[in-house]
Design an enzyme around this catalytic site. Sequence first.
Site, short mmCIF file in Angstrom:
data_model
loop_
_atom_site.label_atom_id
_atom_site.label_comp_id
_atom_site.label_asym_id
_atom_site.label_seq_id
_atom_site.Cartn_x
_atom_site.Cartn_y
_atom_site.Cartn_z
N ASP A 13 -17.26 33.17 7.81
CA ASP A 13 -17.55 34.54 7.38
C ASP A 13 -19.02 34.90 7.15
OD1 ASP A 13 -14.78 34.53 7.32
OD2 ASP A 13 -14.63 34.56 5.15
N LYS A 75 -9.76 36.86 10.77
CA LYS A 75 -8.76 36.55 9.75
C LYS A 75 -8.76 37.64 8.68
CE LYS A 75 -11.76 33.52 6.97
NZ LYS A 75 -11.74 34.22 5.69
N CYS A 108 -13.65 32.34 0.13
CA CYS A 108 -13.14 31.87 1.42
C CYS A 108 -13.49 30.42 1.71
CB CYS A 108 -13.62 32.79 2.55
SG CYS A 108 -12.93 34.47 2.41
#
Length: 179
Positions: A13, A75, A108
């Site tokens: 990310d 995602k 995350c």
Amino acid sequence: MLTQSDTALIVIDIQGKLARLMDNSDSMISATAILTKAMQTLGIPVLFVEQLPDKLGSTVDELKPLIPAGDAFAKATFSALKTESIEQQLAAINRQQWLVCGIEAHICVYQTVMDLLASGKEVHLVTDGIASRDPLNKQLAISKMHAAGAQLTGVEMAIFELLERADTQAFKAILPLIK
């Protein structure tokens, strides 16, 4: 110790404006770029994932050219392993040792690491390649992941573990990245 034949890297990310809001974002992005280039030089698989890229934007420009085949895995889950396509890709890569870097460390990255550990993988958390907006959240995440069994490493430590020797073409190719 990391081994070339059993290691892979997951980059989590590092995307859009959110990446720029991280504490020490430039350093984290630079560290991730160096690590990714070194892994690619060594032929080690690299997997990029992005959280809701249609909302948060794609991987930052510094890292975008390093994405294998130009495609990151999208995602919506916080843990990358809770997204079926990513879970399938990890299984296809079939490596036991996972280097992990990305953002945010306490969300995350943390949840992905915990799921990797739960699946029996050996996790090496690249501490100079992770970040959170608040440095206290990063430290909390590192402490919890380490206590759960993640090994702590840094970009240079991981690279030199994987290189093993200084008299190789790979060492000569990677040396300019870390000088």
